[in-house]
Design an enzyme around this catalytic site. Sequence first.
Site: not given
Ligand code: FNR
Length: 367
Positions: A28, A82, A110, A134, A160, A241, A263, A265, A268, A299
């Site tokens: 995940y 996250v 988050s 969200y 977001t 975002k 971004s 995300h 994802r 990063i």
């Molecule tokens: C996320 N991201 C994310 N973004 C957001 O706006 N709300 C969230 O709840 C989450 N949850 C989340 C869970 C997990 C497991 C991951 C890996 C990512 C996206 C996160 O904020 C961010 O944009 C990315 O993780 C940036 O990329 P890197 O640093 O993981 O490569």
Amino acid sequence: MSQTIGFRSPEEWERVAKERLEKGAFEYIQSGAGIEETLQSNTEGFKQWKIVPRVLRNVSKVDLTKDILGTVSPVPFALAPVGFQTIIHQEGELAAAKAAAIHQVPYTVSTVSTSSMEEIAKVMGDAPRFFQLYWPSDDDIALSFVKRAEKCGYSAIFVTVDTPILGFREQDKQNQYFPLSKGQGLGNYLTDPVFKEKAKLITEETQEAIAEVSSRLFNPSLTWENVKWLRSKTNLPIVLKGILHAGDAKLAMDHGVNGIVVSNHGGRQLDGSISSIDALPAIVDEVKGQIDILFDGGIRRGSDVIKALALGADSVLIGRLFAYGLTNGQDGVETVITQLIAEIQSALALSGETDLSSLQQIEVVKT
Ligand code: FNR
């Protein structure tokens, strides 16, 4: 501060996380949407941009201080939102937030955190923090979240905007894994008076709560009108975002927001979308100096931070990098933070600069 973990490369952190976490949870975190074209291009993209360092410029002292959305931060990065951090470590957000607070690195909560924003605020004292929204399918709940964030010391709202619906994540489908279905990430909803009133939860039954939250979690009908509405409801800085198009960066500015996060995300959401680092230059050309440009995606090292800042980002967020560190709880996140700070200091000095204000004079070229 108790740090007992020695040097660990980002790849080693990922390996440790893979070893310790159950398969569904690890995948995940690690995986992206579709065939993971965008996920990969976030990290590969950084490798295509190269720094052209300068020499003989007295780099004996470096200063990483940076203003992030009006907050003076000792470093040019914050922790990205996250969700569901309890799938990584039992203390989840509380451990990560404490680690961030000790270093005065801003922490972004988050919407789908397992602890509520109030509980997280409490362990952070007056350390800098942001709240990520969200936007639920019900505006009253959205507003209630924002008002709670105002009350408990969050200094910006990150909306977001790349998640009107959830991305098509093949790995999670294969594993039949979504943390919410396991009762994680409910902290902000279950403590929200407006949600409770609307959902009319009559029992303490978790399955019922999960269903009520799931049906409200995202809002596919959001438009720029909603941004205008939120602008009229809060004085906190608003950050959008998930911006990848220069036209959207301009629209964000026109709607009175204070910042954007360039971004995708972390790969994802829309697989096949542009890597974050490739999206950055056009956005910088459009809005630099007028709103804060934050950046995330891929990063892993200090030199990545330097590249993003040299290309015009004002500051950056890290996601998976700290999430893997959280496998070791607060200590792990602290280790990731201190290591990244040391790497940024090294990369800055070796680029020939001593502070972040002149970084844009360092050449970064695409190869
Ligand atoms: C996320 N991201 C994310 N973004 C957001 O706006 N709300 C969230 O709840 C989450 N949850 C989340 C869970 C997990 C497991 C991951 C890996 C990512 C996206 C996160 O904020 C961010 O944009 C990315 O993780 C940036 O990329 P890197 O640093 O993981 O490569």
